[in-house]
Design an enzyme around this catalytic site. Structure first.
Site, short mmCIF file in Angstrom:
data_model
loop_
_atom_site.label_atom_id
_atom_site.label_comp_id
_atom_site.label_asym_id
_atom_site.label_seq_id
_atom_site.Cartn_x
_atom_site.Cartn_y
_atom_site.Cartn_z
N ASP A 52 -5.90 -20.02 -5.56
CA ASP A 52 -4.82 -19.16 -5.09
C ASP A 52 -5.01 -17.79 -5.75
O ASP A 52 -4.82 -17.65 -6.95
CB ASP A 52 -3.47 -19.76 -5.47
N SER A 131 -9.05 -1.24 4.17
CA SER A 131 -8.50 -1.03 5.51
C SER A 131 -8.32 0.46 5.76
O SER A 131 -8.12 1.24 4.81
CB SER A 131 -7.13 -1.73 5.60
N TYR A 144 1.28 -2.98 2.38
CA TYR A 144 -0.11 -3.37 2.65
C TYR A 144 -1.04 -2.17 2.39
O TYR A 144 -2.08 -2.30 1.74
CB TYR A 144 -0.25 -3.85 4.09
N ALA A 145 -0.64 -0.99 2.92
CA ALA A 145 -1.46 0.21 2.75
C ALA A 145 -1.66 0.51 1.26
O ALA A 145 -2.77 0.87 0.83
CB ALA A 145 -0.82 1.40 3.46
N ALA A 146 -0.59 0.35 0.48
CA ALA A 146 -0.70 0.63 -0.96
C ALA A 146 -1.66 -0.35 -1.63
O ALA A 146 -2.48 0.04 -2.47
CB ALA A 146 0.68 0.54 -1.60
N SER A 147 -1.59 -1.63 -1.23
CA SER A 147 -2.49 -2.62 -1.84
C SER A 147 -3.94 -2.34 -1.48
O SER A 147 -4.85 -2.54 -2.29
CB SER A 147 -2.08 -4.05 -1.43
N LYS A 148 -4.18 -1.85 -0.26
CA LYS A 148 -5.56 -1.55 0.15
C LYS A 148 -6.03 -0.22 -0.46
O LYS A 148 -7.22 -0.06 -0.75
CB LYS A 148 -5.66 -1.52 1.68
#
Ligand SMILES: NC(=O)c1ccc[n+]([C@@H]2O[C@H](COP(=O)([O-])OP(=O)(O)OC[C@H]3O[C@@H](n4cnc5c(N)ncnc54)[C@H](OP(=O)(O)O)[C@@H]3O)[C@@H](O)[C@H]2O)c1
Length: 218
Positions: A52, A131, A144-148
């Protein structure tokens, strides 16, 4: 030349397509997903592992297993990721944390654990999947954008850290890839297109470094 290649998120989608195309060479593959049961039609010459990636403890366990079985790694493909298409207003605090953990913290820590094996590899490579959301202002994907974006910044700094010792670090920015059987395929990339790009990167002359690539459907 056959390589030892570790691919995360390899049970389906883009990771499956990458594993499928690289399995056609003589490469030795080590594949990871969240559960062993996520892998269907297991091949006896491929190593399958489960972890995980939102849990450092789980990453420690799988890293120890891999380190006990492999003498070196030539290519690490950090493909694992999860996507929540939500505006910030609709994003719960757990979603923000979970996306950052799975998309950035887990892969960054796994890369840290794999570094000793990569340092023993031949012309080692790390290929990270980011991404276009990291580079382009898209609505409804803020967490999501911040994590990518974290994956992109991590990759670019890591390249500067590791290039002097001969480890190449690449980051791919993908637009939408049809991993969910969308019939409107014109606006989407196919998983095989990404797999062929990675096949080229893995087999390219070791003097080549593709540092930062964006792939989009036109
Ligand atoms: N598809 C797109 O449009 C697109 C666009 C740009 C970038 N990307 C990026 O490309 C990568 C692959 O995307 P995809 O669409 O192919 O994903 P996918 O089809 O949803 O597959 C995700 C893979 O990651 C694994 N995974 C997910 N959460 C995990 C966790 N907590 N711990 C361990 N493994 C976990 C899954 O394993 P299980 O099968 O066991 O769940 C599966 O193997 C991701 O980094 C994604 O952000 C995708």
């Amino acid at each position: 030349m056959p390589k030892h290649i570790v691919i995360t998120g390899a049970s389906r989608g883009i990771g499956y397509a990458i594993a499928d195309i690289l399995a056609q060479g003589d490469h030795k593959l080590t594949l990871i997903a969240s559960k062993l049961t996520s892998f269907h039609d297991k091949h006896p010459s491929i190593g399958y592992f489960a972890a995980d990636f939102s849990s450092f403890d789980s990453i420690d366990i799988v890293s120890d297993q891999i380190i006990s079985q492999l003498e070196h790694v030539d290519v690490l493909i950090n493909n694992i990721g999860m996507y929540t298409g939500k505006t910030l207003a609709d994003t719960e605090k757990e979603d923000i944390q979970h996306q950052m953990n799975v998309n950035f913290c887990g892969p960054a820590y796994f890369t840290h654990r794999m570094l000793p094996l990569l340092r023993k590899g031949t012309h080692p490579q790390i290929i990270n999947i980011s991404s276009i959301a990291a580079k382009t202002a898209l609505p409804g994907v803020s967490a999501y954008a911040a994590s990518k974006a974290a994956v992109t910044g991590f990759s670019n700094s890591l390249r500067a850290e590791l290039n002097p010792e001969g480890i190449r670090v690449s980051v791919l920015h993908l637009s939408g890839v049809n991993t969910w059987n969308d019939h409107n395929t014109q606006s989407l990339l196919a998983p095989d297109d990404i797999a062929k790009t990675i096949q080229f990167m893995v087999n390219a002359d070791s003097r080549y470094l593709i540092d930062d690539m964006t792939i989009r459907a036109v």
